[in-house]
Design a protein around this motif. Sequence first.
Motif, PDB file in Angstrom:
ATOM      1  N   ILE A   3      21.938  66.505 -14.900  1.00  0.00           N
ATOM      2  CA  ILE A   3      21.027  67.411 -15.595  1.00  0.00           C
ATOM      3  C   ILE A   3      19.726  66.656 -15.804  1.00  0.00           C
ATOM      4  O   ILE A   3      19.707  65.556 -16.344  1.00  0.00           O
ATOM      5  CB  ILE A   3      21.608  67.861 -16.947  1.00  0.00           C
ATOM      6  CG1 ILE A   3      22.916  68.591 -16.715  1.00  0.00           C
ATOM      7  CG2 ILE A   3      20.640  68.723 -17.705  1.00  0.00           C
ATOM      8  CD1 ILE A   3      23.626  69.014 -17.964  1.00  0.00           C
ATOM      9  N   SER A   4      18.670  67.285 -15.359  1.00  0.00           N
ATOM     10  CA  SER A   4      17.364  66.641 -15.501  1.00  0.00           C
ATOM     11  C   SER A   4      16.872  66.769 -16.944  1.00  0.00           C
ATOM     12  O   SER A   4      17.378  67.569 -17.741  1.00  0.00           O
ATOM     13  CB  SER A   4      16.355  67.262 -14.538  1.00  0.00           C
ATOM     14  OG  SER A   4      16.047  68.561 -14.958  1.00  0.00           O
ATOM     15  N   ARG A   5      15.882  65.970 -17.213  1.00  0.00           N
ATOM     16  CA  ARG A   5      15.322  65.977 -18.576  1.00  0.00           C
ATOM     17  C   ARG A   5      14.711  67.333 -18.898  1.00  0.00           C
ATOM     18  O   ARG A   5      14.844  67.827 -20.020  1.00  0.00           O
ATOM     19  CB  ARG A   5      14.277  64.869 -18.662  1.00  0.00           C
ATOM     20  CG  ARG A   5      13.727  64.736 -20.000  1.00  0.00           C
ATOM     21  CD  ARG A   5      12.755  63.588 -20.048  1.00  0.00           C
ATOM     22  NE  ARG A   5      12.111  63.677 -21.325  1.00  0.00           N
ATOM     23  CZ  ARG A   5      11.684  62.693 -22.021  1.00  0.00           C
ATOM     24  NH1 ARG A   5      11.776  61.493 -21.535  1.00  0.00           N
ATOM     25  NH2 ARG A   5      11.133  62.866 -23.174  1.00  0.00           N
ATOM     26  N   ARG A   6      14.054  67.927 -17.948  1.00  0.00           N
ATOM     27  CA  ARG A   6      13.433  69.243 -18.141  1.00  0.00           C
ATOM     28  C   ARG A   6      14.507  70.275 -18.459  1.00  0.00           C
ATOM     29  O   ARG A   6      14.343  71.102 -19.359  1.00  0.00           O
ATOM     30  CB  ARG A   6      12.672  69.604 -16.871  1.00  0.00           C
ATOM     31  CG  ARG A   6      11.982  70.900 -16.956  1.00  0.00           C
ATOM     32  CD  ARG A   6      11.133  71.110 -15.673  1.00  0.00           C
ATOM     33  NE  ARG A   6      10.683  72.446 -15.620  1.00  0.00           N
ATOM     34  CZ  ARG A   6      11.148  73.393 -14.845  1.00  0.00           C
ATOM     35  NH1 ARG A   6      12.102  73.120 -13.989  1.00  0.00           N
ATOM     36  NH2 ARG A   6      10.672  74.595 -14.891  1.00  0.00           N
ATOM     37  N   GLU A   7      15.609  70.276 -17.744  1.00  0.00           N
ATOM     38  CA  GLU A   7      16.690  71.227 -17.998  1.00  0.00           C
ATOM     39  C   GLU A   7      17.321  70.990 -19.372  1.00  0.00           C
ATOM     40  O   GLU A   7      17.726  71.917 -20.054  1.00  0.00           O
ATOM     41  CB  GLU A   7      17.754  71.109 -16.897  1.00  0.00           C
ATOM     42  CG  GLU A   7      17.279  71.614 -15.562  1.00  0.00           C
ATOM     43  CD  GLU A   7      18.261  71.337 -14.459  1.00  0.00           C
ATOM     44  OE1 GLU A   7      19.111  70.426 -14.593  1.00  0.00           O
ATOM     45  OE2 GLU A   7      18.192  72.041 -13.440  1.00  0.00           O
ATOM     46  N   ILE A  10      14.976  72.477 -21.993  1.00  0.00           N
ATOM     47  CA  ILE A  10      15.079  73.943 -21.980  1.00  0.00           C
ATOM     48  C   ILE A  10      16.408  74.372 -22.604  1.00  0.00           C
ATOM     49  O   ILE A  10      16.473  75.333 -23.359  1.00  0.00           O
ATOM     50  CB  ILE A  10      14.936  74.472 -20.543  1.00  0.00           C
ATOM     51  CG1 ILE A  10      13.487  74.296 -20.066  1.00  0.00           C
ATOM     52  CG2 ILE A  10      15.323  75.932 -20.458  1.00  0.00           C
ATOM     53  CD1 ILE A  10      13.266  74.680 -18.616  1.00  0.00           C
ATOM     54  N   SER A  11      17.481  73.665 -22.304  1.00  0.00           N
ATOM     55  CA  SER A  11      18.789  74.003 -22.881  1.00  0.00           C
ATOM     56  C   SER A  11      18.788  73.840 -24.398  1.00  0.00           C
ATOM     57  O   SER A  11      19.293  74.696 -25.133  1.00  0.00           O
ATOM     58  CB  SER A  11      19.881  73.102 -22.289  1.00  0.00           C
ATOM     59  OG  SER A  11      19.979  73.285 -20.921  1.00  0.00           O
ATOM     60  N   THR A  14      16.654  76.616 -25.888  1.00  0.00           N
ATOM     61  CA  THR A  14      17.372  77.894 -25.843  1.00  0.00           C
ATOM     62  C   THR A  14      18.455  77.930 -26.915  1.00  0.00           C
ATOM     63  O   THR A  14      18.629  78.933 -27.623  1.00  0.00           O
ATOM     64  CB  THR A  14      17.991  78.096 -24.442  1.00  0.00           C
ATOM     65  OG1 THR A  14      16.967  78.030 -23.459  1.00  0.00           O
ATOM     66  CG2 THR A  14      18.702  79.422 -24.348  1.00  0.00           C
TER      67      THR A  14
END
Length: 181
Positions: A3-7, A10-11, A14
């Motif tokens: 899992i990338s830092r950006r994801e 966002i997670s 959210t």
Amino acid sequence: MKISRREMVISVATLFTLLFGLTYWLGGSKIAEYREMREQKERLRRQIELNRRILDEKENWTGRLEELQEQLPVYDRKIYITGEIQKQIKRIADKNKLDFTKSRSDSEKRVGSLYELSVVCDWEGGLDALVHFLYEINEEGLRYDVRELSVRPDAKRAGILRGDMTIACAYRRADEPTPDE
């Protein structure tokens, strides 16, 4: 799977948004209920304070009421009070040169330990006579109260006024039984 830092950001955002929305949705109605309860609590607190002040003043008001009731005349139960009161009012009117052409009274009303009788009088006379009559009625204190007064000039006689008035008369009865009896 990585899992990338950006994801991850966002997670987390959210998840935070969902938790905040769920909390607001579940707690929003509770917040409104809490506000309403707080307002009701303040309203009840003010009412309790007002009632306490009223109860603290009860003795003063009771003493004042008894003092005022002592100023009222006391009539025996056997006396026909309507005629007696009409005579007294007529006597005051004659003394002040105000002519009563007709008088009638309502039935006697009991108000607590007091009685009240309304007398409606048709009258005629000069302005001075009317003013002196009203002044003397006022000087009687609680005994008489002019509730309604109508005044009109007499079309046939200059300087003469005509009208009617309703005088409420307060009094007590002798040997009045208490409400407990």
